[in-house]
Write a protein that holds these residues in place. Structure first.
Motif, PDB file in Angstrom:
ATOM      1  N   ASP A 173      -4.360  -1.738   4.924  1.00 30.44           N
ATOM      2  CA  ASP A 173      -4.553  -2.597   6.336  1.00 30.44           C
ATOM      3  C   ASP A 173      -4.768  -1.586   7.348  1.00 30.44           C
ATOM      4  O   ASP A 173      -5.476  -2.098   8.323  1.00 30.44           O
ATOM      5  N   GLU A 204       9.923   3.299   6.690  1.00 30.81           N
ATOM      6  CA  GLU A 204       9.841   1.828   6.797  1.00 30.81           C
ATOM      7  C   GLU A 204      10.702   1.369   8.017  1.00 30.81           C
ATOM      8  O   GLU A 204      11.952   1.462   8.111  1.00 30.81           O
ATOM      9  N   SER A 238      -2.881 -12.896  -4.980  1.00 31.39           N
ATOM     10  CA  SER A 238      -3.435 -12.797  -6.349  1.00 31.39           C
ATOM     11  C   SER A 238      -3.993 -11.056  -6.486  1.00 31.39           C
ATOM     12  O   SER A 238      -4.257 -10.815  -5.459  1.00 31.39           O
ATOM     13  N   LEU A 259       8.538   4.238  13.497  1.00 36.46           N
ATOM     14  CA  LEU A 259       7.652   5.129  14.116  1.00 36.46           C
ATOM     15  C   LEU A 259       7.123   4.701  15.390  1.00 36.46           C
ATOM     16  O   LEU A 259       6.584   3.555  15.548  1.00 36.46           O
ATOM     17  N   ARG A 311       4.555 -12.694  -3.706  1.00 38.66           N
ATOM     18  CA  ARG A 311       4.406 -10.963  -3.113  1.00 38.66           C
ATOM     19  C   ARG A 311       5.829 -10.328  -3.283  1.00 38.66           C
ATOM     20  O   ARG A 311       5.905  -9.185  -3.425  1.00 38.66           O
ATOM     21  N   GLY A 365       0.765  -1.197   0.258  1.00 38.20           N
ATOM     22  CA  GLY A 365       0.088   0.074   0.131  1.00 38.20           C
ATOM     23  C   GLY A 365       0.840   1.288  -0.357  1.00 38.20           C
ATOM     24  O   GLY A 365       0.558   2.204  -0.899  1.00 38.20           O
ATOM     25  N   GLY A 368      -7.405  -7.826   0.451  1.00 41.23           N
ATOM     26  CA  GLY A 368      -6.613  -6.824   1.292  1.00 41.23           C
ATOM     27  C   GLY A 368      -5.665  -5.991   0.602  1.00 41.23           C
ATOM     28  O   GLY A 368      -5.809  -4.640   0.704  1.00 41.23           O
ATOM     29  N   ALA A 369      -4.836  -6.585  -0.241  1.00 40.42           N
ATOM     30  CA  ALA A 369      -3.827  -5.838  -0.904  1.00 40.42           C
ATOM     31  C   ALA A 369      -4.366  -5.110  -1.997  1.00 40.42           C
ATOM     32  O   ALA A 369      -3.888  -3.879  -2.382  1.00 40.42           O
ATOM     33  N   ALA A 370      -5.236  -5.625  -2.595  1.00 38.23           N
ATOM     34  CA  ALA A 370      -6.041  -4.969  -3.785  1.00 38.23           C
ATOM     35  C   ALA A 370      -6.565  -3.577  -3.274  1.00 38.23           C
ATOM     36  O   ALA A 370      -6.671  -2.534  -3.871  1.00 38.23           O
TER      37      ALA A 370
HETATM   38  C1  LIG Z   1      -3.468 -15.504   4.258  1.00 36.93           C
HETATM   39  C2  LIG Z   1      -3.541 -14.202   3.589  1.00 36.93           C
HETATM   40  C3  LIG Z   1      -3.644 -14.317   2.221  1.00 36.93           C
HETATM   41  C4  LIG Z   1      -3.676 -12.911   1.770  1.00 36.93           C
HETATM   42  N1  LIG Z   1      -3.839 -13.158   0.276  1.00 36.93           N
HETATM   43  C5  LIG Z   1      -4.037 -11.757  -0.463  1.00 36.93           C
HETATM   44  C6  LIG Z   1      -4.374 -11.734  -1.837  1.00 36.93           C
HETATM   45  O1  LIG Z   1      -4.143 -12.887  -2.576  1.00 36.93           O
HETATM   46  N2  LIG Z   1      -4.581 -10.778  -2.567  1.00 36.93           N
HETATM   47  C7  LIG Z   1      -4.621  -9.395  -1.772  1.00 36.93           C
HETATM   48  O2  LIG Z   1      -4.943  -8.526  -2.434  1.00 36.93           O
HETATM   49  N3  LIG Z   1      -4.596  -9.603  -0.577  1.00 36.93           N
HETATM   50  C8  LIG Z   1      -4.263 -10.738   0.221  1.00 36.93           C
HETATM   51  N4  LIG Z   1      -3.964 -10.568   1.653  1.00 36.93           N
HETATM   52  C9  LIG Z   1      -4.149  -9.156   2.328  1.00 36.93           C
HETATM   53  C10 LIG Z   1      -2.802  -8.715   2.047  1.00 36.93           C
HETATM   54  O3  LIG Z   1      -1.686  -9.448   2.522  1.00 36.93           O
HETATM   55  C11 LIG Z   1      -2.636  -7.036   2.969  1.00 36.93           C
HETATM   56  O4  LIG Z   1      -4.152  -6.580   2.686  1.00 36.93           O
HETATM   57  C12 LIG Z   1      -1.877  -6.186   2.463  1.00 36.93           C
HETATM   58  O5  LIG Z   1      -0.681  -6.803   2.341  1.00 36.93           O
HETATM   59  C13 LIG Z   1      -1.803  -5.038   3.221  1.00 36.93           C
HETATM   60  O6  LIG Z   1      -0.884  -4.043   2.802  1.00 36.93           O
HETATM   61  P1  LIG Z   1      -0.509  -2.745   3.553  1.00 36.93           P
HETATM   62  O7  LIG Z   1       0.752  -2.271   2.695  1.00 36.93           O
HETATM   63  O8  LIG Z   1      -1.485  -2.035   3.792  1.00 36.93           O
HETATM   64  O9  LIG Z   1       0.136  -3.203   4.742  1.00 36.93           O
HETATM   65  P2  LIG Z   1       1.622  -4.386   5.047  1.00 36.93           P
HETATM   66  O10 LIG Z   1       1.617  -5.206   3.984  1.00 36.93           O
HETATM   67  O11 LIG Z   1       1.184  -4.729   6.529  1.00 36.93           O
HETATM   68  O12 LIG Z   1       2.686  -3.363   5.289  1.00 36.93           O
HETATM   69  C14 LIG Z   1       2.636  -2.246   6.279  1.00 36.93           C
HETATM   70  C15 LIG Z   1       4.335  -2.080   6.445  1.00 36.93           C
HETATM   71  O13 LIG Z   1       4.357  -1.024   7.507  1.00 36.93           O
HETATM   72  C16 LIG Z   1       5.606  -1.386   8.156  1.00 36.93           C
HETATM   73  N5  LIG Z   1       5.321  -0.647   9.524  1.00 36.93           N
HETATM   74  C17 LIG Z   1       4.422  -1.256  10.334  1.00 36.93           C
HETATM   75  N6  LIG Z   1       4.694  -0.603  11.579  1.00 36.93           N
HETATM   76  C18 LIG Z   1       5.764   0.411  11.413  1.00 36.93           C
HETATM   77  C19 LIG Z   1       6.242   1.677  12.073  1.00 36.93           C
HETATM   78  N7  LIG Z   1       5.866   1.835  13.308  1.00 36.93           N
HETATM   79  N8  LIG Z   1       7.161   2.348  11.786  1.00 36.93           N
HETATM   80  C20 LIG Z   1       7.396   2.042  10.418  1.00 36.93           C
HETATM   81  N9  LIG Z   1       7.068   1.197   9.445  1.00 36.93           N
HETATM   82  C21 LIG Z   1       6.080   0.274  10.109  1.00 36.93           C
HETATM   83  C22 LIG Z   1       5.624  -2.666   8.060  1.00 36.93           C
HETATM   84  O14 LIG Z   1       7.113  -2.978   8.358  1.00 36.93           O
HETATM   85  C23 LIG Z   1       5.303  -2.874   6.654  1.00 36.93           C
HETATM   86  O15 LIG Z   1       6.273  -2.822   5.837  1.00 36.93           O
HETATM   87  C24 LIG Z   1      -3.798 -11.722   2.269  1.00 36.93           C
HETATM   88  C25 LIG Z   1      -3.628 -11.879   3.807  1.00 36.93           C
HETATM   89  C26 LIG Z   1      -3.724 -12.932   4.229  1.00 36.93           C
HETATM   90  C27 LIG Z   1      -3.568 -12.969   5.907  1.00 36.93           C
END
Ligand SMILES: Cc1cc2nc3c(=O)[nH]c(=O)nc-3n(C[C@H](O)[C@H](O)[C@H](O)COP(=O)(O)OP(=O)(O)OC[C@H]3O[C@@H](n4cnc5c(N)ncnc54)[C@H](O)[C@@H]3O)c2cc1C
Length: 387
Positions: free
Chosen positions: A296, A34, A47, A132, A107, A15, A308-310
């Protein structure tokens, strides 16, 4: 638009990186902070459904997706115990119908593509080892406290720090995370160690009472990505990287078809990843003053629709467009919240309901008919929706 200093993005997940790329495309120079020392993502498949793929294509990643991901022509749903086919979803016309393919990939490969694209625009755009530890809103700006580094003040803070977002907890109220009783299991099996049937292209989901299992190939079919979702009465910790003996997972799928049990028993090193799935209440808002929740951090969801990632990718693309089309950060963030709140709350609710639809024994056509296709989720185009 007048933004003093740089737009700060907390978190270099899928994201945060998409948001950074979209803001760069809009002419801004965001800075991603990060906590990890080394950039990367976990070893698992993902996916990328057409709605998210359209967003990534709009940011110039179309060719990279085509060369790094597979686009399966069909997805099968089968009964876990008998192997009987419950449903065959034809994906051969996805590009024509929705304007982008339905991709499946590693991923870490998607993460690396985004990192490379962001750094190609600005080599200093991502700082690692920046944890952070505190946040506050002071005189209209966000103050970010970092472990071992001076605090930063910014006109715009994008909270892309994941499901356990510190920013959400501090600025949007305690999140009240609750263990759902669902447990996720994941493993990547080298194709040569996988049962013959599991090396076939496309994806297969097996369903049964209180459990499901999906497999599809990544990296040109050289690895078979497997994800199991089961229910348990026992509390389990949250976090993608916890490892447990493969026997724990095998016990959950005892008596299931040999393709599933064969994949589990081929887990490299006899270990699989397993963790508990938590829910957090749907956010009432995505923006507080100069701070916006993204991915997320704003709408953690259960993985029963693989969205979720979408949603994080859609958020990032829409955010960039809001900044491109607004006269002030406040206007951009207001547009972002207006464009994203309803959609993400809807997908969050459907993802939770998806468990009941997917994890039942017996005939499935009727209950499985309510899915991403029939709900119109793939029609959405984050590069085109009104902002
Ligand atoms: C089993 C499973 C399968 C999934 N499969 C899919 C799929 O096929 N397709 C799909 O679309 N979604 C899927 N998802 C959901 C998807 O993995 C998440 O929704 C997505 O990774 C969210 O991305 P994000 O960037 O919001 O958060 P994250 O990927 O959690 O990234 C957050 C980032 O912030 C950093 N961070 C956290 N706290 C701090 C801090 N205090 N200071 C600095 N940095 C920090 C972390 O290190 C990380 O790099 C799946 C989830 C699960 C559990």
């Amino acid at each position: 638009m007048n933004v003093t200093g740089r737009i700060i993005i907390a978190g270099a997940g899928l994201g945060g990186l998409t948001a950074a790329l979209a803001l760069q495309k809009a002419g801004f120079r965001p800075l991603v902070l990060e906590q990890a020392e080394v950039l990367g993502d976990v070893g698992a498949g993902i996916s990328i459904t057409p709605n998210a793929a359209k967003g990534l294509i709009s940011l110039g990643l179309g060719e990279a997706l085509d060369s790094n991901a597979q686009a399966p022509l069909q997805q099968l749903v089968r009964d876990g115990l008998s192997g009987n086919q419950l449903m065959c979803i034809d994906r051969s016309k996805v590009r024509e119908r929705y304007g982008a393919a339905y991709y499946m990939m590693h991923r870490a490969d998607l993460h690396a593509l985004l990192v490379a694209a962001v750094l190609a625009n600005d080599a200093g755009a991502i700082r690692t080892g920046q944890k952070l530890v505190g946040v506050a809103i002071e005189r209209g700006q966000a103050r970010i406290d970092l472990l071992g580094s001076p605090s930063i003040r910014t006109d715009v803070l994008i909270a892309a720090d994941g499901a356990r977002s510190l920013i959400r907890t501090v600025l949007f109220g305690d999140d009240g995370a609750r263990f759902t009783g669902h447990v996720a299991w994941r493993l990547l099996v080298p194709a040569e160690a996988a049962p013959e049937a599991a090396r076939q292209p496309g994806s297969v989901v097996w369903t049964g009472a209180e459990r499901s299992f999906v497999r599809y190939g990544v990296r040109g079919g050289s690895l078979v990505n497997c994800v199991g979702l089961t229910r348990t009465g026992q509390w389990r910790g949250e976090g993608w990287s916890q490892q447990v003996p493969v026997a724990d997972m095998a016990a959950e799928y005892a008596g299931w078809v040999s393709e599933v049990t064969g994949l589990i028993s081929a887990a490299p090193g006899g270990l699989v990843n397993s963790w508990g799935l938590f829910v957090r209440p749907a956010a009432e808002r995505l923006v507080a003053g100069p701070v916006a929740l993204l991915g997320d951090a704003g709408h953690p969801m259960l993985p029963f629709m693989g969205q979720g990632a979408a949603m994080a990718i859609e958020d990032g693309v829409v955010l960039g467009r809001c900044f491109a089309e607004s006269a002030s950060p406040a206007e951009a963030l207001a547009r972002y919240e207006a464009a994203r709140l309803e959609r993400t709350r809807f997908i969050q609710a459907e993802s939770a309901a998806g468990a009941e639809r997917l994890q039942q024994a017996g005939p499935g056509k009727a209950r499985l008919a309510r899915n991403e296709d029939s709900l119109g989720i793939f029609d959405y185009d984050p590069a085109m929706v009104p902002v």
